[in-house]
Design a protein around this motif. Structure first.
Motif, PDB file in Angstrom:
ATOM      1  N   GLN A 123      52.752  58.644 -25.089  1.00 18.47           N
ATOM      2  CA  GLN A 123      52.945  57.586 -24.196  1.00 18.47           C
ATOM      3  C   GLN A 123      53.412  56.247 -25.032  1.00 18.47           C
ATOM      4  O   GLN A 123      53.028  55.999 -26.065  1.00 18.47           O
ATOM      5  N   THR A 124      53.897  55.297 -24.105  1.00 17.61           N
ATOM      6  CA  THR A 124      54.029  54.025 -24.808  1.00 17.61           C
ATOM      7  C   THR A 124      53.142  52.935 -24.417  1.00 17.61           C
ATOM      8  O   THR A 124      53.080  52.819 -23.472  1.00 17.61           O
ATOM      9  N   HIS A 148      58.686  59.758 -24.649  1.00 18.45           N
ATOM     10  CA  HIS A 148      57.613  60.937 -23.956  1.00 18.45           C
ATOM     11  C   HIS A 148      58.324  62.160 -24.334  1.00 18.45           C
ATOM     12  O   HIS A 148      57.653  63.247 -24.140  1.00 18.45           O
ATOM     13  N   THR A 149      59.584  62.216 -23.834  1.00 16.57           N
ATOM     14  CA  THR A 149      60.091  63.473 -23.652  1.00 16.57           C
ATOM     15  C   THR A 149      60.307  64.290 -24.759  1.00 16.57           C
ATOM     16  O   THR A 149      60.011  65.599 -25.033  1.00 16.57           O
ATOM     17  N   ASN A 195      54.235  56.622 -17.719  1.00 12.74           N
ATOM     18  CA  ASN A 195      55.427  56.676 -18.734  1.00 12.74           C
ATOM     19  C   ASN A 195      54.977  55.146 -19.597  1.00 12.74           C
ATOM     20  O   ASN A 195      55.376  55.075 -20.582  1.00 12.74           O
ATOM     21  N   GLN A 235      60.441  56.608 -21.825  1.00 15.96           N
ATOM     22  CA  GLN A 235      60.837  57.945 -21.190  1.00 15.96           C
ATOM     23  C   GLN A 235      61.420  58.823 -22.415  1.00 15.96           C
ATOM     24  O   GLN A 235      61.056  60.069 -22.311  1.00 15.96           O
TER      25      GLN A 235
END
Length: 329
Positions: A28-29, A22-23, A55, A19
């Motif tokens: 993405q992971t 991503h922020t 996420n 998260q």
């Protein structure tokens, strides 16, 4: 992550890191989750939110059938790809490449044998190759066969349902050889003889039924034997029952009759018991044994119903002829 070593707490940590990534970075992971089936279905729920929100991009790997071991909610959000067993030729090529890289020599017929016994499992083939390379002497093919017996797979969660289905369908189709083959596969794979015997009993009633009334007692005898005997002894009573049932004439009239009756009970008003069949009305009851042919006309249902339709076979045809005959008396 590997589900055999990971916990939900570790998964939540990965989720938080994903998260943040991503922020902050807008990417993405990708999570590769090995042996995902080792997480129980409650633990698997921890993945749902991250999959839904994007996420995490999940790649789950499992040697089990995902449709048995994964939540439907996860399956509905993923694509399932099945990796098929490798061909013997592909395995031979890989083993030959390994030998070339290791600068070792093993006879071609031995490589071919190893590739033929592992049922498409390259890891198993490499393990067997390593074992052969550890030997101090050159082994003949016969010595290798003694050292490395053939590998026959039977998965008690997945294969059992397809194999027992094939056994039932083979008996229903009156093919004793195919039925015995399926029985042998299950027994060789370590399947519980009691499980097989119970299914044989059900088949005897459902598919042979009234076409051969001796089928059910014989099948029940095999179940009793399974409770007393283990392998290898139980293989013989089970084989006798399977062959007998495969060779027997078939009728599903009892199976259809009870299903039709249950369907009627579920959707139609229940009929009361006629007064002459109750304890209160016993004086009105006409005892069939006091009449010719041990039968007398009286109502057993207030509104007549028909659930049983005989199949065409020697026993049921004769029974119907007898019933018609005594009704005329």
């Amino acid at each position: 992550l590997n589900a055999t070593k990971s916990s939900v707490a570790e998964l939540k940590k990965v989720s938080q890191e994903a998260q943040s990534r991503h922020t902050l970075e807008g990417v993405q992971t990708l999570l590769f989750f090995d042996e995902i089936h080792r997480f129980n279905k409650l633990q698997q729920d921890a993945l749902l939110h991250d999959i839904e929100t994007g996420n995490l991009i999940l790649i789950g790997a499992t040697t089990e059938n995902p449709y048995y071991h994964l939540n439907n909610a996860i399956l509905s959000r993923c694509l399932a790809f099945e990796f098929q067993p490798l061909s013997e030729k592909s395995i031979e090529q890989r083993l030959t490449t390994i030998l070339e890289q290791e600068k070792r020599i093993i006879a071609t017929d031995i490589i071919h044998y190893v590739a033929s016994i592992v049922e498409g499992d390259l890891r198993s083939a490499i393990n067997r190759l390593e074992l052969l390379l550890l030997q101090d002497q050159n082994l003949t093919l016969e010595e290798v066969k003694s050292l490395l017996p053939s590998q026959k797979s039977y998965h008690k969660t997945e294969d059992k349902y397809d194999t027992i289905s094939a056994l039932i369908k083979s008996m229903r189709g009156s093919d004793p050889d195919a039925a015995i083959y399926r029985l042998a596969k299950m027994l060789a794979g370590g399947e519980d003889p009691l499980y097989i015997a119970r299914r044989i009993v059900i088949f005897a009633a459902e598919d042979v039924g009234l076409a051969n009334p001796q089928a059910l007692p014989l099948a029940t005898a095999s179940l009793a034997a399974a409770k007393e005997l283990g392998m290898p002894g139980i293989r013989i009573p089970l084989a006798e029952a399977v062959i007998y049932l495969a060779l027997s004439p078939k009728s599903n009239s009892a199976y259809k009759a009870i299903n039709t009756a249950l369907e009627h009970i579920a959707h139609a008003p229940l009929q009361p018991v006629p007064k002459h069949l109750t304890k209160l009305g016993k004086a009105l009851y006409r005892y069939p044994h006091d009449f010719p042919q041990h039968r007398v006309d009286q109502n057993y249902l207030e509104i007549p119903l028909q659930f049983y339709t005989p199949c065409e076979n020697k026993f049921e045809t004769a029974a119907q002829e007898r019933l018609k005959k005594i009704k005329k008396v």
